[in-house]
Design an enzyme around this catalytic site. Sequence first.
Site, PDB file in Angstrom:
ATOM      1  CB  THR A 234      -0.950   0.028   1.209  1.00  0.00           C
ATOM      2  OG1 THR A 234      -1.747   1.230   1.141  1.00  0.00           O
ATOM      3  CG2 THR A 234      -0.184   0.017   2.517  1.00  0.00           C
TER       4      THR A 234
ATOM      5  CB  ALA B 143       1.012   7.595   5.054  1.00  0.00           C
ATOM      6  CG  HIS B 144      -4.048   7.914   6.897  1.00  0.00           C
ATOM      7  ND1 HIS B 144      -3.847   8.704   8.007  1.00  0.00           N
ATOM      8  CD2 HIS B 144      -4.273   8.760   5.858  1.00  0.00           C
ATOM      9  CE1 HIS B 144      -3.952   9.973   7.665  1.00  0.00           C
ATOM     10  NE2 HIS B 144      -4.211  10.032   6.381  1.00  0.00           N
TER      11      HIS B 144
ATOM     12  CG  ASP C  97      -9.892  -3.666  -2.115  1.00  0.00           C
ATOM     13  OD1 ASP C  97      -9.371  -2.550  -2.238  1.00  0.00           O
ATOM     14  OD2 ASP C  97     -10.992  -3.956  -2.632  1.00  0.00           O
TER      15      ASP C  97
ATOM     16  CG  PHE D  72      -7.630   6.269   6.836  1.00  0.00           C
ATOM     17  CD1 PHE D  72      -7.875   5.511   5.703  1.00  0.00           C
ATOM     18  CD2 PHE D  72      -7.096   5.627   7.950  1.00  0.00           C
ATOM     19  CE1 PHE D  72      -7.592   4.148   5.677  1.00  0.00           C
ATOM     20  CE2 PHE D  72      -6.805   4.270   7.934  1.00  0.00           C
ATOM     21  CZ  PHE D  72      -7.054   3.529   6.795  1.00  0.00           C
TER      22      PHE D  72
ATOM     23  CE1 TYR E 111     -17.216   6.826   1.523  1.00  0.00           C
ATOM     24  CE2 TYR E 111     -15.415   5.244   1.320  1.00  0.00           C
ATOM     25  CZ  TYR E 111     -16.349   6.079   0.735  1.00  0.00           C
ATOM     26  OH  TYR E 111     -16.425   6.173  -0.646  1.00  0.00           O
ATOM     27  CG  ASP E 112     -12.224   5.484   9.922  1.00  0.00           C
ATOM     28  OD1 ASP E 112     -12.806   4.462   9.518  1.00  0.00           O
ATOM     29  OD2 ASP E 112     -11.015   5.497  10.223  1.00  0.00           O
TER      30      ASP E 112
ATOM     31  NE  ARG F  34      -7.300  -1.399   6.417  1.00  0.00           N
ATOM     32  CZ  ARG F  34      -8.101  -0.338   6.507  1.00  0.00           C
ATOM     33  NH1 ARG F  34      -8.153   0.370   7.625  1.00  0.00           N
ATOM     34  NH2 ARG F  34      -8.850   0.023   5.487  1.00  0.00           N
TER      35      ARG F  34
END
EC number: 3.6.1.66
Length: 203
Positions: free
Chosen positions: A10, A13-14, A71, A151, A153-154, A185
């Site tokens: 990925t 960075a988040h 994903d 980050f 849709y949080d 995740r």
Amino acid sequence: MTSATVVLATHNAHKVAELARILEGLVVALRSGRDLDLPEVDETGATFAENALLKARAAHAATGLAAVADDSGLVVDALDGDPGVRSARYAGEHGDDAANLRLVLERMRGVEDRGARFVCAAALVTQAGEWVREGTLDGTLVAEPRGTGGFGYDPLLVPQGELGRDTPRTCAELTPEEKDAISHRGAAFRALRPVVVEALAVQ
């Protein structure tokens, strides 16, 4: 005790920071796709699992190293599962979080059914094989974004476990530790973690 290098496929960075927290204690050196200047992969899969594998396979092929990728996205009941696998590019441009949030809220204006969930597929690809694990976080969409953490849709999703509180919090209002403990995740990568350990013989 054995160490191995694993590529986090990925450039986000988040996500790198979040995955590093989730995989903390696993004796591997984590390198991000940005660190290794890996090309972005077209996410052409029809499912989260297919896209996670596309990214992990590409990172493994480019580096020869074990690669993990995820994903993930937002699945909204009233939108027939959208944004789904198009979550990162729902409003058109990849990674425009603000535009994506606005589009979801616009399409949900006046809709009573606010049920939604975050879904994540986490993939590991090594010379020995491929593995995928999935996790979900059920919740309810708010009418306006709340919170500055996280980050994507949080700021829109209130997790199911928050609904009994006097003031339910969105994922963006949780601490990183609170979010990791319940997130889609976190669930997916915790399920994948023992596979990483076994595949890399990391004890």
